[in-house]
Design an enzyme around this catalytic site. Structure first.
Site, short mmCIF file in Angstrom:
data_model
loop_
_atom_site.label_atom_id
_atom_site.label_comp_id
_atom_site.label_asym_id
_atom_site.label_seq_id
_atom_site.Cartn_x
_atom_site.Cartn_y
_atom_site.Cartn_z
N ARG A 73 1.05 -1.23 0.25
CA ARG A 73 0.08 0.02 0.00
C ARG A 73 0.97 1.27 -0.07
NH1 ARG A 73 -3.55 -0.19 5.03
NH2 ARG A 73 -4.69 -1.88 3.70
N ARG A 142 -1.23 6.82 9.51
CA ARG A 142 -1.33 6.28 8.16
C ARG A 142 -1.73 7.27 7.38
NH1 ARG A 142 -3.94 0.28 8.88
NH2 ARG A 142 -2.74 -0.53 10.54
N LYS A 208 -3.21 1.43 15.28
CA LYS A 208 -3.10 2.29 14.13
C LYS A 208 -4.07 3.73 14.42
CE LYS A 208 -7.22 -0.07 12.28
NZ LYS A 208 -7.81 -0.96 11.27
N LYS A 210 -5.31 7.57 12.14
CA LYS A 210 -6.09 7.86 10.79
C LYS A 210 -6.26 9.39 10.94
CE LYS A 210 -7.55 3.31 9.49
NZ LYS A 210 -8.66 2.57 8.79
N CYS A 429 -15.14 -3.45 1.00
CA CYS A 429 -13.64 -3.51 1.39
C CYS A 429 -13.28 -4.75 0.30
CB CYS A 429 -13.48 -3.90 2.86
SG CYS A 429 -14.36 -5.45 3.11
N CYS A 435 -7.98 -10.96 1.99
CA CYS A 435 -7.76 -10.58 3.39
C CYS A 435 -8.05 -11.60 4.46
CB CYS A 435 -8.80 -9.55 3.70
SG CYS A 435 -8.89 -8.73 5.27
N CYS A 474 -15.95 -8.41 7.37
CA CYS A 474 -15.76 -8.57 8.93
C CYS A 474 -16.08 -7.38 9.42
CB CYS A 474 -14.10 -8.88 8.92
SG CYS A 474 -12.97 -7.58 9.11
N CYS A 478 -13.41 -1.37 7.38
CA CYS A 478 -12.58 -0.75 6.41
C CYS A 478 -13.22 0.25 5.54
CB CYS A 478 -11.60 -1.57 5.67
SG CYS A 478 -10.20 -2.41 6.97
#
Length: 575
Positions: A73, A142, A208, A210, A429, A435, A474, A478
């Site tokens: 990514r 990120r 993470k 954002k 996603c 994934c 899931c 995302c």
């Protein structure tokens, strides 16, 4: 706060600033994978180890290891890409990936299917295109996203510039990325003195992080879903006054664990542009020091704020930054969608926003030739490309004399064909087969489900009605399904939880309406609601707002309230 550290914290502390044994693992030819610890560290370099789950059963029967490949990514602040860079990435996708480019909900590209022996070559080629993948994943800030097209106005230009500045300021300082992937040399001198991370420290963030920069009235970046947001506030003459600061948004949760939940961000205050970097750094360092390093499911900033309180968090941010935040300025969002088709900017240039279903750039048999069409446009375009957080692409900064040529290429490759409003506003996603967290299909299935939904909407006279539909395989969220007017979250193969009542401007979470539905159950649940909406909606009333007003589902306030009063609201016996 849990007293014992999670395993990831131990891995980070022992990694020598994100090196681990990655260099040695890449040289190991007996396997297509890398060690378990390095699988965590490589995320900080923008890379995930994956395998093709469609092939697992067959390879297992043949006693073969999984078909390992890596997802790469890019870090692409504000989603900007030159035509030359587009062509370079197109070649990489063809030469080393699976032949497609994937646009992500964080306004960047990712490649799938890069095998280990090609991984270093791929990163070197990305570097040669003046791009990188450092910090695109991992427990760091990120990719910083921004309002999609900075060429529209001065406010949009300010947002893109701010996103780039924040991204550079919060970039990890370790030399590991250049050393491992680009044959750089280790910095001479003691490790601590040479590479101390002044913002992150040895163990980086607990989880993470954002950041988004938004420009009302469009909330295309879903700013309330972010750990940290900056919303442009304009004066009466439309000039930038500064930025409203929001904190504590996040989408992820875990099925069956009500102590985990999505959350929309709170207003922290207002700051001037000159103070943004100090505020951003302070928010990050407070989370670094206050976040839960024992339980990764409880490690996001949203839980820190829930536990410590917004007032205490604000006071600490002000203390560390030296900035006194003012009360937030009034701002209003109208929607969180993209503007499709041609749009004129303030400078006389024009911009073409193209719909890319679920962000997958490929040539579709009998349909849009996205890969070859955008390649052809990149070969003649002298402006820029802009990616959006809704997984679409903008051919930006087109000079008037070039518009006809760009439009002709888009038409030739069927890039500008009209899709229904529900399809234009649908997002999924990646999920299966790559994934490792996916419980159900998403990208591969949502187009077919949208076709079924289109038929039911058309039957009730709603074929041209805007409805935001999102799906994930899931509960990690995302594609931000918990902010959709209709959200689907995978429970298992072919089964989804159905969420309703999100706001079309991205400001309100949805509510669980029905659990564990297959496609027939989904259509049976939604069809009567579509009929009711067609008959009872007020002028311009969105489906998500109607679901709340009509008592179909309860409104979600924030945080843990997401799990309260779930299911159909009507007929429930209240405590």
């Amino acid at each position: 706060m849990t007293e014992s550290l999670s395993r990831n914290e131990i891995i980070k502390a022992a990694s020598a600033y994100l090196r681990g044994t990655l260099k040695e693992g890449l040289a190991e030819t007996a396997t297509g994978a890398i060690s378990e610890d390095d699988q965590q560290l490589v995320k900080f370099h923008g890379i995930y180890l994956q395998d093709d789950r469609d092939l697992r059963p067959e390879r297992g029967r043949k006693k073969l290891e999984p078909a390992f490949g890596f997802m790469v990514r890019l870090r692409l602040p504000a989603g900007e890409c030159s035509p030359e860079q587009w062509l370079a990435l197109d070649r990489l996708a063809t030469d080393y990936g699976n032949g497609t480019l994937r646009l992500t909900t964080r306004q960047t590209f990712q490649f799938h299917g890069v095998i280990k022996s090609n991984l270093k070559t791929t990163i070197k080629a990305i570097d040669a295109a003046l791009l990188d993948s450092i910090a695109a994943c991992g427990d760091v800030n990120r990719n910083v996203v921004a309002a999609a097209n900075p060429h529209l106005s001065a406010l949009h230009r300010a947002a893109a510039d701010l996103a780039r500045r924040i991204s550079e300021h919060l970039l990890p300082k370790t030399g590991a990325y250049r050393e491992i992937w680009l044959d750089g040399e280790r910095i001479a001198g003691g490790e601590e003195e040479a590479e101390a991370e002044p913002i992150y420290g040895r163990t980086y963030l607990p989880r993470k992080f954002k950041i988004a920069v938004a420009v009302p009235p469009d909330n295309d970046v879903d700013v309330y879903a972010q750990d940290l947001g900056f919303i442009a506030a304009a004066d009466a003459r439309g000039r930038l006054s500064g930025w409203n600061v929001t904190v504590g948004g996040g989408m992820g949760m875990t099925h069956g664990e009500p102590e985990t939940y999505p959350r929309t961000a709170d207003d922290l205050g207002f700051c001037r542009t000159a103070d943004v970097l100090a505020i951003a750094e302070a928010v990050v360092t407070v989370q670094r020091d206050w976040g839960d390093r024992g339980n990764r499911k409880h490690a996001r900033l949203k839980y820190t704020i829930e536990n410590r309180g917004l007032d205490a968090f604000r006071a600490e941010v002000e203390r560390r930054s030296g900035v006194r935040l003012a009360p937030p300025r009034p701002v209003r969002f109208a929607n969180n969608a993209d503007r499709y088709g041609w749009v004129a900017g303030e400078n006389g240039r024009e911009h073409l926003t193209l719909f890319v279903e679920n962000g997958r750039i490929r040539d579709i048999p009998g349909g849009p030739q996205l890969l070859s069409g955008l390649r052809a446009i990149a070969a003649v375009h002298d402006g820029l490309f802009r990616l959006t957080t809704n997984q679409n692409v903008i051919v930006a900064d087109v000079r008037p004399e070039n518009r006809d040529a760009i439009a002709a290429l888009a038409a030739e490759h069927r890039l500008a064909e009209n899709a229904t409003p529900v399809r234009r506003n649908a997002m999924a996603c990646v999920a299966l087969p790559t994934c490792g967290l996916a419980l159900a299909e998403s990208e591969r299935y949502l187009p077919d489900l949208v076709t079924a939904l289109e038929a039911r909407l058309a039957a009730h006279g709603l074929g041209e009605t805007e409805i935001v539909v999102r799906m994930t395989g899931c509960p990690n969220g995302c594609a931000r399904p918990y902010l959709a007017e209709i959200g689907f979250v995978g429970r298992g193969p072919g089964h989804y939880n159905l969420y309703l009542g999100g706001a079309a401007d991205g400001s309100r979470l949805s509510k669980l309406y029905a659990a564990d539905l297959d496609e027939a159950g989904i259509l049976a649940a939604l069809d009567p609601l579509f009929a009711e909406y067609a008959a009872g909606r007020a002028p311009e009333e969105r489906f998500g707002d109607y679901a709340i007003r009509a008592g179909i589902v309860a409104a979600t306030a924030n945080g843990a309230d997401f799990h309260a009063r779930t299911g159909p609201l009507r007929g429930r016996k209240e405590d």
